[in-house]
Design an enzyme around this catalytic site. Structure first.
Site, PDB file in Angstrom:
ATOM      1  N   ASN A   9      -8.638  -7.904   3.316  1.00  0.00           N
ATOM      2  CA  ASN A   9      -8.013  -7.517   4.576  1.00  0.00           C
ATOM      3  C   ASN A   9      -9.094  -7.538   5.647  1.00  0.00           C
ATOM      4  OD1 ASN A   9      -6.753  -6.308   6.710  1.00  0.00           O
ATOM      5  ND2 ASN A   9      -6.439  -4.314   5.723  1.00  0.00           N
ATOM      6  N   LYS A  11      -8.848  -7.105   8.784  1.00  0.00           N
ATOM      7  CA  LYS A  11      -8.610  -6.153   9.878  1.00  0.00           C
ATOM      8  C   LYS A  11      -8.909  -6.809  11.242  1.00  0.00           C
ATOM      9  CE  LYS A  11      -9.479  -2.448   6.615  1.00  0.00           C
ATOM     10  NZ  LYS A  11      -9.923  -1.097   6.346  1.00  0.00           N
ATOM     11  N   HIS A  94      -0.255  -0.325   5.868  1.00  0.00           N
ATOM     12  CA  HIS A  94      -1.667   0.051   5.784  1.00  0.00           C
ATOM     13  C   HIS A  94      -1.888   1.384   6.513  1.00  0.00           C
ATOM     14  CE1 HIS A  94      -5.994   0.051   6.160  1.00  0.00           C
ATOM     15  NE2 HIS A  94      -6.001  -0.821   5.174  1.00  0.00           N
ATOM     16  N   GLU A  96      -4.127   2.386   8.413  1.00  0.00           N
ATOM     17  CA  GLU A  96      -4.534   2.270   9.819  1.00  0.00           C
ATOM     18  C   GLU A  96      -3.317   1.996  10.707  1.00  0.00           C
ATOM     19  OE1 GLU A  96      -7.543  -0.646   9.010  1.00  0.00           O
ATOM     20  OE2 GLU A  96      -8.664   0.896   7.938  1.00  0.00           O
ATOM     21  N   GLU A 166      -4.300   3.088  -1.537  1.00  0.00           N
ATOM     22  CA  GLU A 166      -5.528   3.177  -0.748  1.00  0.00           C
ATOM     23  C   GLU A 166      -5.695   4.607  -0.244  1.00  0.00           C
ATOM     24  OE1 GLU A 166      -6.804  -0.902   0.898  1.00  0.00           O
ATOM     25  OE2 GLU A 166      -5.355  -0.072   2.288  1.00  0.00           O
ATOM     26  N   GLY A 172     -13.364   2.516   4.214  1.00  0.00           N
ATOM     27  CA  GLY A 172     -14.449   2.304   5.174  1.00  0.00           C
ATOM     28  C   GLY A 172     -15.462   3.422   5.198  1.00  0.00           C
ATOM     29  N   SER A 212     -13.352   1.107  -0.170  1.00  0.00           N
ATOM     30  CA  SER A 212     -14.777   0.957  -0.466  1.00  0.00           C
ATOM     31  C   SER A 212     -15.058   0.265  -1.799  1.00  0.00           C
ATOM     32  CB  SER A 212     -15.482   2.322  -0.400  1.00  0.00           C
ATOM     33  OG  SER A 212     -15.376   2.862   0.905  1.00  0.00           O
TER      34      SER A 212
HETATM   35  P1  13P Z   1     -12.802  -0.877   2.867  1.00  0.00           P
HETATM   36  O1  13P Z   1     -12.939  -1.788   1.660  1.00  0.00           O
HETATM   37  O2  13P Z   1     -13.635  -1.321   4.035  1.00  0.00           O
HETATM   38  O3  13P Z   1     -12.981   0.553   2.502  1.00  0.00           O
HETATM   39  O4  13P Z   1     -11.282  -1.044   3.373  1.00  0.00           O
HETATM   40  C1  13P Z   1     -10.251  -0.941   2.452  1.00  0.00           C
HETATM   41  C2  13P Z   1      -8.986  -1.327   3.119  1.00  0.00           C
HETATM   42  O5  13P Z   1      -8.526  -0.654   4.015  1.00  0.00           O
HETATM   43  C3  13P Z   1      -8.335  -2.581   2.688  1.00  0.00           C
HETATM   44  O6  13P Z   1      -7.062  -2.681   3.232  1.00  0.00           O
END
Ligand code: 13P
Length: 249
Positions: A9, A11, A94, A96, A166, A172, A212
């Protein structure tokens, strides 16, 4: 047999030049595992990414879409538009999107329906926040996210769905769920699915872990019996790291 999937992803990262560069670096990597590989660039670069990977073992997928087919929704993108450029899979829910763009279980249920009506595959994301886990509520939060957005579906719909757990506190942050925490939650998710739809559908469901995941921890996480792959953020932006994760199976 459940599929293994590793999806990147991207982003809000990578303009067109950076997308071209990363894709050409990804194409130089060697896949030694059976995992399906997916990348999710931003909307404006989907067409280019799709064209650039057509001959390769990489599926280009979308990070989001709107539930309406068309109409007065300024700034939005529909399933039909995605499909018209060759995109067959969409990430929905997601954390976010939930946190910054007010996506709710209700709007996500509509998005899931729109994707399925258009014969798209959905990677449906969910996960608890840190406060939920501290309060011991992670299972009930996850259960309600799944039930509210998916449990109106017919059993046959689940062939087109992939689940992605997740935990928000692991996204992150560099802090990953331990392999045991991931396994416990994935087993719980499978049980939740089995209770409503039966063991065959639950056993067939691909459940990804995200938060992560890095080359250094992927193997241990993927070794857990109910973890069928990963949804990768930061580490998907470096071709070598991403393929180290792909090849961790
Ligand atoms: P990270 O791997 O940067 O923690 O992000 C995970 C994520 O949100 C994948 O959709």
């Amino acid at each position: 047999m459940r599929k293994h999937i590793v999806a990147g992803n991207w982003k809000l990262n990578n303009n067109l030049n950076q997308t071209e560069t990363l894709i050409s670096e990804l194409k130089q990597q060697t896949k030694t595992s059976d995992a399906e590989v997916m990348i999710a660039p931003t909307f404006v670069n989907l067409w280019h990414a799709f064209q650039a990977t057509k001959q390769d073992d990489i599926e280009v997928i979308s990070q989001n879409m709107h539930f309406a087919e068309n109409g007065a929704y300024t700034g939005e993108i529909s399933a039909d538009m995605l499909k018209s450029i060759g995109i067959q899979t969409v990430i929905l829910g997601h954390s976010e999107r939930r946190a910054y763009f007010n996506e709710t279980d209700e709007s996500l249920a509509k998005k899931v329906d729109a994707a399925l009506v258009n014969n798209m595959r959905v990677i449906f994301c969910f996960g608890e926040e840190l406060a939920d886990r501290k309060a011991g509520k992670e299972a009930s939060v996850v259960e309600s996210q799944i039930k509210n957005a998916l449990f109106h579906l017919e059993p046959s719909a689940f062939k087109h769905i992939v689940l992605a757990y997740e935990p928000v506190w692991a996204i992150g942050t560099g802090e990953t769920a331990s392999p045991e925490q991931a396994q416990d939650m994935h087993a719980f998710i499978r049980k939740t699915l089995a209770t409503k739809y039966g063991n065959a559908i639950a056993d067939d469901m691909t459940i990804l872990y995200g938060g992560s995941v890095k080359p250094g921890n992927a193997k241990e996480i993927f070794s857990k019996p109910d973890v069928d792959g990963g949804l990768i953020g930061g580490a998907a932006l470096k071709a070598e790291d991403f393929y180290a994760i792909v090849n961790a199976f």
